[in-house]
Design a protein around this motif. Structure first.
Motif, PDB file in Angstrom:
ATOM      1  N   UNK A  33     -11.804  27.456 -29.453  1.00  0.00           N
ATOM      2  CA  UNK A  33     -12.210  26.127 -28.354  1.00  0.00           C
ATOM      3  C   UNK A  33     -13.143  25.140 -28.860  1.00  0.00           C
ATOM      4  N   UNK A  34     -14.049  25.978 -29.702  1.00  0.00           N
ATOM      5  CA  UNK A  34     -15.288  25.496 -30.138  1.00  0.00           C
ATOM      6  C   UNK A  34     -14.668  24.757 -31.667  1.00  0.00           C
ATOM      7  N   UNK A  35     -13.454  25.160 -32.837  1.00  0.00           N
ATOM      8  CA  UNK A  35     -12.437  24.345 -33.752  1.00  0.00           C
ATOM      9  C   UNK A  35     -11.851  23.198 -33.162  1.00  0.00           C
ATOM     10  N   UNK A  52      -5.803  26.212 -21.056  1.00  0.00           N
ATOM     11  CA  UNK A  52      -5.066  26.618 -21.462  1.00  0.00           C
ATOM     12  C   UNK A  52      -3.819  27.048 -22.571  1.00  0.00           C
ATOM     13  N   UNK A  53      -4.647  26.044 -23.446  1.00  0.00           N
ATOM     14  CA  UNK A  53      -4.033  25.771 -24.737  1.00  0.00           C
ATOM     15  C   UNK A  53      -4.613  26.901 -25.481  1.00  0.00           C
ATOM     16  N   UNK A  54      -5.436  27.611 -25.329  1.00  0.00           N
ATOM     17  CA  UNK A  54      -6.451  28.294 -26.595  1.00  0.00           C
ATOM     18  C   UNK A  54      -5.905  29.693 -25.816  1.00  0.00           C
ATOM     19  N   UNK A  58      -3.874  33.346 -27.668  1.00  0.00           N
ATOM     20  CA  UNK A  58      -4.606  33.992 -27.765  1.00  0.00           C
ATOM     21  C   UNK A  58      -3.551  35.241 -26.897  1.00  0.00           C
ATOM     22  N   UNK A  59      -3.153  35.011 -26.049  1.00  0.00           N
ATOM     23  CA  UNK A  59      -2.637  36.059 -25.252  1.00  0.00           C
ATOM     24  C   UNK A  59      -1.015  35.462 -25.377  1.00  0.00           C
ATOM     25  N   UNK A  87      -7.094  25.857 -10.699  1.00  0.00           N
ATOM     26  CA  UNK A  87      -6.250  26.888 -11.609  1.00  0.00           C
ATOM     27  C   UNK A  87      -4.849  26.462 -11.353  1.00  0.00           C
ATOM     28  N   UNK A  88      -4.324  24.864 -10.365  1.00  0.00           N
ATOM     29  CA  UNK A  88      -2.896  24.390 -10.748  1.00  0.00           C
ATOM     30  C   UNK A  88      -2.701  23.392 -12.183  1.00  0.00           C
ATOM     31  N   UNK A  89      -3.508  23.551 -12.743  1.00  0.00           N
ATOM     32  CA  UNK A  89      -3.654  22.771 -14.178  1.00  0.00           C
ATOM     33  C   UNK A  89      -2.998  23.519 -14.977  1.00  0.00           C
ATOM     34  N   UNK A  90      -3.757  25.183 -14.553  1.00  0.00           N
ATOM     35  CA  UNK A  90      -3.581  25.852 -15.493  1.00  0.00           C
ATOM     36  C   UNK A  90      -2.090  26.779 -15.504  1.00  0.00           C
TER      37      UNK A  90
END
Length: 92
Positions: A33-35, A52-54, A58-59, A87-90
């Motif tokens: 998230x930081x990078x 969501x992207x990160x 990772x998972x 949550x809906x957006x995720x």
């Protein structure tokens, strides 16, 4: 509950779920998230697409399970308008 209280509850729930999954992966998410976006988990309330992207990176095989874990951790708060929208957006 105020918007700041909702945001704090959401961030705390996200951090709890991610930490339960494993310290190294939690730190990897925070670092990405930081990078990538120059932000922290707290900033993802306004930008759920970053989280969501990160998390997806990772998972990749457990993403939907993690979203469900967020809902369980949030309990009744998951039905509040701002949190439900997050949550809906995720999920999409």
């Amino acid at each position: 509950m105020s918007n700041n209280d909702s945001k704090a509850a959401l961030v705390l729930s996200i951090e709890i779920v991610l930490m339960r999954r494993g310290g190294p992966q939690y730190h990897q998410i925070v670092a990405k998230l930081e990078n990538y976006y120059d932000c922290k988990i707290f900033d993802c309330f306004e930008h759920p697409e970053y989280l969501k992207a990160v998390i997806s990176e990772v998972y990749p095989n457990d993403y939907q399970t993690i979203i469900e874990d967020f809902k369980v951790e949030l309990d009744d708060l998951a039905s509040q308008k701002e949190i439900a929208e997050f949550l809906r957006l995720l999920e999409n």
